[in-house]
Write an enzyme that holds these catalytic residues in place. Structure first.
Site, PDB file in Angstrom:
ATOM      1  N   ARG A  88       0.814  -1.213   0.000  1.00 51.50           N
ATOM      2  CA  ARG A  88       0.000   0.000   0.000  1.00 51.50           C
ATOM      3  C   ARG A  88       0.844   1.257   0.000  1.00 51.50           C
ATOM      4  NH1 ARG A  88      -4.926  -2.418   2.324  1.00 51.50           N
ATOM      5  NH2 ARG A  88      -6.565  -0.871   2.546  1.00 51.50           N
ATOM      6  N   ARG A 160     -17.758  -3.584   9.426  1.00 47.98           N
ATOM      7  CA  ARG A 160     -16.461  -3.127   9.918  1.00 47.98           C
ATOM      8  C   ARG A 160     -16.566  -1.739  10.536  1.00 47.98           C
ATOM      9  NH1 ARG A 160     -12.443  -4.277   4.980  1.00 47.98           N
ATOM     10  NH2 ARG A 160     -11.646  -2.293   5.787  1.00 47.98           N
ATOM     11  N   ARG A 171     -10.062   7.155   4.619  1.00 44.61           N
ATOM     12  CA  ARG A 171      -9.377   6.053   3.924  1.00 44.61           C
ATOM     13  C   ARG A 171      -9.183   6.365   2.448  1.00 44.61           C
ATOM     14  NH1 ARG A 171     -13.367   1.739   5.124  1.00 44.61           N
ATOM     15  NH2 ARG A 171     -12.117   0.350   3.850  1.00 44.61           N
TER      16      ARG A 171
HETATM   17  P1  ADP Z   1     -10.039  -2.179   2.192  1.00 43.56           P
HETATM   18  O1  ADP Z   1      -9.987  -3.487   1.462  1.00 43.56           O
HETATM   19  O2  ADP Z   1     -11.417  -1.716   2.451  1.00 43.56           O
HETATM   20  O3  ADP Z   1      -9.177  -1.126   1.582  1.00 43.56           O
HETATM   21  P2  ADP Z   1      -8.417  -3.535   4.180  1.00 43.56           P
HETATM   22  O4  ADP Z   1      -9.226  -4.604   4.817  1.00 43.56           O
HETATM   23  O5  ADP Z   1      -7.425  -3.929   3.140  1.00 43.56           O
HETATM   24  O6  ADP Z   1      -9.420  -2.420   3.636  1.00 43.56           O
HETATM   25  O7  ADP Z   1      -7.641  -2.701   5.291  1.00 43.56           O
HETATM   26  C1  ADP Z   1      -8.281  -2.211   6.439  1.00 43.56           C
HETATM   27  C2  ADP Z   1      -7.293  -1.393   7.261  1.00 43.56           C
HETATM   28  O8  ADP Z   1      -6.197  -2.244   7.684  1.00 43.56           O
HETATM   29  C3  ADP Z   1      -6.617  -0.237   6.526  1.00 43.56           C
HETATM   30  O9  ADP Z   1      -7.395   0.952   6.555  1.00 43.56           O
HETATM   31  C4  ADP Z   1      -5.313  -0.095   7.323  1.00 43.56           C
HETATM   32  O10 ADP Z   1      -5.534   0.565   8.572  1.00 43.56           O
HETATM   33  C5  ADP Z   1      -4.964  -1.543   7.635  1.00 43.56           C
HETATM   34  N1  ADP Z   1      -4.128  -2.145   6.579  1.00 43.56           N
HETATM   35  C6  ADP Z   1      -4.454  -3.194   5.769  1.00 43.56           C
HETATM   36  N2  ADP Z   1      -3.447  -3.479   4.920  1.00 43.56           N
HETATM   37  C7  ADP Z   1      -2.462  -2.591   5.199  1.00 43.56           C
HETATM   38  C8  ADP Z   1      -1.169  -2.339   4.660  1.00 43.56           C
HETATM   39  N3  ADP Z   1      -0.677  -3.075   3.637  1.00 43.56           N
HETATM   40  N4  ADP Z   1      -0.436  -1.321   5.185  1.00 43.56           N
HETATM   41  C9  ADP Z   1      -0.896  -0.576   6.201  1.00 43.56           C
HETATM   42  N5  ADP Z   1      -2.102  -0.742   6.742  1.00 43.56           N
HETATM   43  C10 ADP Z   1      -2.895  -1.738   6.264  1.00 43.56           C
END
Ligand code: ADP
Ligand code: ADP
Ligand code: ZN
Length: 224
Positions: A88, A160, A171
């Protein structure tokens, strides 16, 4: 086949990567699901991650890269993997490249799922997830047969805590500022393919599979 599914929150990364997992028989690895499981179990990682997640911020790179380095050593990843929600940031992408290089392999493709922001907000506000098997639902677009319960395992569905309006906005901004720059990073590396993600789930899935087949990317392990 070593894949990254890339895109903003709500683009359909989880939905599509679970379908690809079934189709190709390689594991989906969702950092979001891993972090939520750690939160539920109240492990030190979960407690550390919680404060960032509820605010819609990214968990620090060092925490995530350590977690993923361990995960990619898993025996189940030997035949390939589908990354959902990682990398990310540019720093995470560089760390991933280093980890894979150390294992004498590399990414085959980064699939960028493109969906406009208005549609993303609709998807995120209606999203529900199974507390037992993580399967995803949507109140309007993919409702369960029995309200509140998973079709597959009967588990209770939950919303969530970061799928609330204010956190969604935070986000999407985090995505634009910190994650979107990876599109250029992977485009320059020749790995990026963009698919339109607004069509129904099955159509988006077909276009992803078509892209992979057109490339001749198959389910075999990719050596570097
Ligand atoms: P979405 O699929 O809705 O974008 P995720 O389930 O992938 O959300 O992620 C939820 C939260 O978990 C993010 O907003 C962040 O806080 C954390 N997160 C997930 N993956 C990462 C990552 N690769 N780096 C940093 N934070 C992460
Ligand atoms: P991400 O992992 O990228 O955050 P999800 O796969 O969790 O996204 O999808 C977000 C929400 O949108 C879920 O409720 C899911 O059921 C729904 N959804 C996913 N793909 C589509 C689609 N192509 N059309 C309509 N709704 C979708
Ligand atoms: Zn379930």
């Amino acid at each position: 086949m070593n894949l990254v599914l890339f895109g903003p929150p709500g683009a359909g990364k989880g939905t599509q990567s679970k379908k690809l997992e079934e189709y190709y028989g390689i594991p989906q690895i969702s950092t979001g699901d891993m972090l939520r499981a750690a939160r539920t179990a109240k492990t030190p990682l979960g407690l550390e991650a919680e404060k960032f997640m509820v605010a819609g911020k990214l968990v620090p790179d060092a925490v995530i890269t350590g977690l993923m380095e361990e995960r990619l050593k898993g025996k189940d990843c030997e035949g390939g993997f589908i990354l959902d929600g990682f990398p990310r940031t540019i720093s995470q992408a560089e760390s991933l490249q280093g980890t894979l290089k150390g294992q004498k392999r590399r990414l085959d493709r980064v699939i960028n799922i493109d969906v406009d922001e208005e549609e993303l907000a609709k998807r995120l506000t209606g999203r529900r997830q199974c507390s037992q098997c993580n399967r995803g639902y949507h109140l309007r677009f993919a409702p369960p047969q029995k309200a509140g319960f998973c079709d597959r395992c009967g588990g209770a569905l939950f919303q969530r805590d970061d799928d609330k309006e204010d956190t969604i906005r935070a986000r999407l901004k985090v995505y634009r500022d910190q994650t979107q720059p990876l599109i250029d990073h992977y485009r320059h590396g020749g790995l990026l393919v963009t698919v339109k993600g607004e069509a129904p789930v099955e159509e988006v899935f077909d276009s992803i599979v078509k892209v992979l087949e057109k490339d001749g990317v198959n389910a075999k392990v990719s050596a570097s």
